[in-house]
Design a protein around this motif. Sequence first.
Motif, mmCIF file in Angstrom:
data_model
loop_
_atom_site.group_PDB
_atom_site.id
_atom_site.type_symbol
_atom_site.label_atom_id
_atom_site.label_comp_id
_atom_site.label_asym_id
_atom_site.label_seq_id
_atom_site.Cartn_x
_atom_site.Cartn_y
_atom_site.Cartn_z
ATOM 1 N N TYR A 28 5.429 5.517 0.228
ATOM 2 C CA TYR A 28 4.091 4.949 0.391
ATOM 3 C C TYR A 28 4.053 3.545 -0.212
ATOM 4 C CZ TYR A 28 2.463 9.632 1.521
ATOM 5 O OH TYR A 28 2.287 10.862 2.114
ATOM 6 N N ASN A 29 3.162 2.696 0.324
ATOM 7 C CA ASN A 29 2.967 1.383 -0.287
ATOM 8 C C ASN A 29 1.856 1.473 -1.322
ATOM 9 O OD1 ASN A 29 0.501 1.270 1.114
ATOM 10 N ND2 ASN A 29 1.268 -0.126 2.676
ATOM 11 N N LEU A 31 -1.105 0.533 -1.236
ATOM 12 C CA LEU A 31 -2.407 0.855 -0.649
ATOM 13 C C LEU A 31 -2.512 2.336 -0.294
ATOM 14 C CD1 LEU A 31 -2.823 -2.225 1.716
ATOM 15 C CD2 LEU A 31 -3.759 -1.895 -0.577
ATOM 16 N N GLY A 32 -1.437 3.096 -0.538
ATOM 17 C CA GLY A 32 -1.445 4.519 -0.232
ATOM 18 C C GLY A 32 -1.103 4.835 1.204
ATOM 19 N N GLN A 33 -0.639 3.843 1.956
ATOM 20 C CA GLN A 33 -0.262 4.057 3.358
ATOM 21 C C GLN A 33 1.171 4.568 3.430
ATOM 22 O OE1 GLN A 33 -0.970 -0.079 4.175
ATOM 23 N NE2 GLN A 33 -2.786 0.368 5.383
ATOM 24 N N LYS A 34 1.379 5.613 4.230
ATOM 25 C CA LYS A 34 2.729 6.150 4.391
ATOM 26 C C LYS A 34 3.567 5.156 5.191
ATOM 27 C CE LYS A 34 3.478 10.541 5.378
ATOM 28 N NZ LYS A 34 3.688 11.798 6.121
ATOM 29 N N ILE A 35 4.711 4.790 4.632
ATOM 30 C CA ILE A 35 5.634 3.848 5.272
ATOM 31 C C ILE A 35 6.623 4.605 6.153
ATOM 32 C CG2 ILE A 35 7.424 2.099 4.856
ATOM 33 C CD1 ILE A 35 4.552 1.257 4.085
ATOM 34 N N SER A 37 8.569 8.826 6.501
ATOM 35 C CA SER A 37 8.853 10.174 6.011
ATOM 36 C C SER A 37 10.365 10.344 5.978
ATOM 37 C CB SER A 37 8.217 11.209 6.930
ATOM 38 O OG SER A 37 8.488 12.501 6.460
ATOM 39 N N ASP A 56 10.651 0.840 7.523
ATOM 40 C CA ASP A 56 9.549 1.723 7.849
ATOM 41 C C ASP A 56 9.957 2.705 8.948
ATOM 42 O OD1 ASP A 56 9.415 0.351 10.293
ATOM 43 O OD2 ASP A 56 7.630 -0.787 9.734
ATOM 44 N N TYR A 67 6.660 0.302 -4.234
ATOM 45 C CA TYR A 67 6.517 1.445 -3.342
ATOM 46 C C TYR A 67 6.577 2.719 -4.173
ATOM 47 C CZ TYR A 67 7.169 -1.945 0.312
ATOM 48 O OH TYR A 67 6.990 -3.032 1.133
#
Length: 86
Positions: A28-29, A31-35, A37, A56, A67
């Motif tokens: 995750y970055n 901002l909490g966005q999944k980069i 899996s 990504d 991260y």
Amino acid sequence: AAYPNPFNPTTRFTVDVPRSAQVDVAIYNVLGQKIVSLMSGEQAAGSYDMEWSATDAHSQVVPTGIYFIRMTSDNFSAVQKIMLMK
């Protein structure tokens, strides 16, 4: 623990699964966005050596920054902060 940290271009870490379980490992970055899996689904008990090459889900290189590696399994969750330096 991830090593090296800070890293460029690749960091490695180990995920220990004590018993067969649904395991998710993702990056995750800030901002909490999944980069991306790295592991998702039912996993047998064991130790898994993982590697992230700062890309990504579309194989695009991510920018320098902080991260988080997040592992979740059943009632367990762990997060480790890593830093990509170019």
